[in-house]
Design an enzyme around this catalytic site. Structure first.
Site, PDB file in Angstrom:
ATOM      1  N   GLU A 164       0.826  -1.214   0.000  1.00  0.00           N
ATOM      2  CA  GLU A 164       0.000   0.000   0.000  1.00  0.00           C
ATOM      3  C   GLU A 164       0.864   1.270   0.000  1.00  0.00           C
ATOM      4  O   GLU A 164       0.712   2.174   0.829  1.00  0.00           O
ATOM      5  CB  GLU A 164      -0.966  -0.021   1.191  1.00  0.00           C
ATOM      6  CG  GLU A 164      -1.928  -1.198   1.111  1.00  0.00           C
ATOM      7  CD  GLU A 164      -2.939  -1.257   2.245  1.00  0.00           C
ATOM      8  OE1 GLU A 164      -4.008  -1.857   2.052  1.00  0.00           O
ATOM      9  OE2 GLU A 164      -2.657  -0.701   3.329  1.00  0.00           O
ATOM     10  N   GLU A 366      -5.660  -8.247  -1.274  1.00  0.00           N
ATOM     11  CA  GLU A 366      -6.348  -8.026   0.003  1.00  0.00           C
ATOM     12  C   GLU A 366      -7.785  -7.643  -0.286  1.00  0.00           C
ATOM     13  O   GLU A 366      -8.034  -6.728  -1.065  1.00  0.00           O
ATOM     14  CB  GLU A 366      -5.732  -6.870   0.813  1.00  0.00           C
ATOM     15  CG  GLU A 366      -4.509  -7.187   1.614  1.00  0.00           C
ATOM     16  CD  GLU A 366      -4.128  -6.013   2.516  1.00  0.00           C
ATOM     17  OE1 GLU A 366      -5.037  -5.411   3.127  1.00  0.00           O
ATOM     18  OE2 GLU A 366      -2.931  -5.707   2.597  1.00  0.00           O
TER      19      GLU A 366
END
Length: 473
Positions: A164, A366
């Site tokens: 991320e 995810e």
């Protein structure tokens, strides 16, 4: 989905392992993180035990095999391999631990997907260098990646350089080991962290490809589909700017190998110094030509509206990017207890947008929902809300592939087992397996499959075709 589509789940080792300072591990930024409760949070745990995945990983992998996983994403904790980070001293015990885990996965027929940097920078680099705000830390990271890539070059095919990465400026302490220096503007802080993390990603790509040219390598974004709050043109422009700066910027650089015009214009208008050595820009460009796919997380969508009472367009941009943005609710979707909005079609929108923009295979690494699961007296968890969440999201993945022509590598749910949230809360559970551990430190650490465990096993066996919640549990 075809037979080559990868099915499985993912976790962050720093949030699951425990094994606090065992076998030479050093402190990392997650260990020392001081938490501000997120919306809906009421409890707090610590990282010393977590889900004790460090000692239970073989049992956890056995559950993954039973469910039919063909891929599993985990993270190699930086501070377990290089405890201090800047001295070049490699902890062999750390490498051996992850090698044993990789061997266990391969023996079970599960493809390891390795993440590098997932909230696990050595805390020494935060304290002594201010993390990725210091250019030297980029090279420390590249050296770390080179060691890991060399060790596992023959066993790991899929690599994710940086978890991320687009959140580095918004959660700098946890994501990048950094804090904003006094007297530095928000825009300059954003620009410096953006460049250093992009350079770190690029150096990681090249280090991995040097060891194994056939490795499949990607960066990773936290992607949340962004909608304008209304059809008002100002809201549409605000959502467009937020989408570019939050979702698109890092992927634009990773894929195209250069900073996009909208970002350069923003920095110029803010008077930010963004001149970088040509060799660094060349590294970013070279890495972009070797990127194989795009990995991202998706949990929710967001709505954005233009701020009231601000006329200056640069002030509007700053408010959208750095201001205390109002948490707006989308009336057309629901939310979980922590206020995360549940928008399955937003995932299809994300897939369509990313594939149309970049023309790269996509990998969802995810996707999941936090729920305060309750263990019954007969050691069961009836998590039908989780099943409902996954039903909607997997259906929209199928639609993106079959109706919209999106090319995908696979889907990894979050998560195989319960463990600490990024805000160090065990009560917010994501796993298919319930871990008997609570925020007050009690619990046996026993593993109990939830209802969703058996449902997801059926989904995998049917290649995503059978989504019915008809499990006898």
């Amino acid at each position: 989905m075809n037979k080559d589509f990868l099915w499985g789940a993912a976790l962050s080792n720093v949030q699951a392992e425990g094994g606090y300072l065992e076998d030479g591990k050093g402190l990392n930024v997650y260990d020392t993180l001081e938490i501000s409760f997120e919306t809906g949070q009421s409890t707090l745990s610590d990282t010393t035990v977590a889900a004790d995945h460090y000692h239970h990983y073989k049992e956890d992998v056995a559950h993954m095999k039973e469910m039919g996983f063909t891929a599993y994403r985990f993270s190699i904790v930086w501070s377990r391999i290089h405890p201090q980070g800047d001295d070049g001293k490699t902890n062999e015990a750390g490498l051996a631990y992850y090698e044993d885990m990789i061997d266990e996965l391969l023996k079970a027929g599960i493809e390891p997907v390795v993440s590098l940097v997932h909230f696990d920078m050595p805390d020494y680099l935060r304290v002594h260098y201010n993390g990725f705000m210091d250019r030297r830390v980029v090279d420390f990271y590249a050296d770390h990646v080179a060691v890991v890539a060399k060790r596992f070059k023959d066993k790991v095919k899929y690599w994710i350089t940086y978890n991320e990465v687009n959140t580095a400026s918004f959660g700098p302490r946890l994501v990048a080991g950094a804090q904003q220096p006094e007297n530095m503007s928000d825009a300059q802080f954003h620009a410096t962290l953006t460049h250093h993390t992009q350079l770190a990603h690029a150096k990681a790509v090249l280090a991995i490809k040097k060891e194994n040219p056939n490795a499949m390598v990607s960066g990773m974004d936290a992607y949340g589909s962004i909608y304008p709050f209304t059809c008002k043109p100002e809201d549409i422009q605000a959502a467009r700017f937020a989408d570019n700066m939050n979702n698109n910027l890092t992927f634009d650089v990773m894929v195209n190998g250069e900073y996009p015009s909208y970002y350069l214009a923003y920095l110029q208008n803010k008077g930010v110094d963004f001149n970088h050595p040509q060799d660094e820009l060349d590294i970013i460009k070279e890495a972009s030509q070797k990127l194989d796919f795009l990995a991202f997380s998706y949990y929710q969508s967001l709505v954005v509206k233009a701020p009231e009472g601000i006329e200056d367009p640069l002030e509007v941009q700053d408010h959208i990017l750095f201001g205390a943005r109002e948490k707006l609710s989308n009336p057309y979707v629901t939310a979980n207890e922590w206020g995360w909005q549940i928008d399955p079609m937003g995932l299809r929108y994300a897939l369509d947008t990313l594939y149309e923009r970049y023309h790269k295979p996509l990998f969802i690494v995810e996707n999941g929902i936090g729920i305060d699961d309750q263990l019954t007296e007969d050691k069961k968890v009836y998590d039908d809300d989780r099943i409902s969440y996954y039903q909607g999201h997997i259906k929209n993945i199928s639609d993106a592939i079959e109706l919209d022509g999106v090319e995908m590598i696979g889907y990894l749910a979050w998560a195989p087992i319960d463990f600490l949230s990024s805000h160090k809360e065990m009560r917010k559970r994501y796993g298919f397996v319930f871990i008997d551990r609570y925020d007050d430190g009690t619990g046996t650490l026993a593993r109990y499959p939830k209802k969703s465990y058996y449902w997801y096993k059926k989904v995998i066996a049917s290649q995503g075709k059978d989504l019915e919640n008809d499990i006898e549990y």
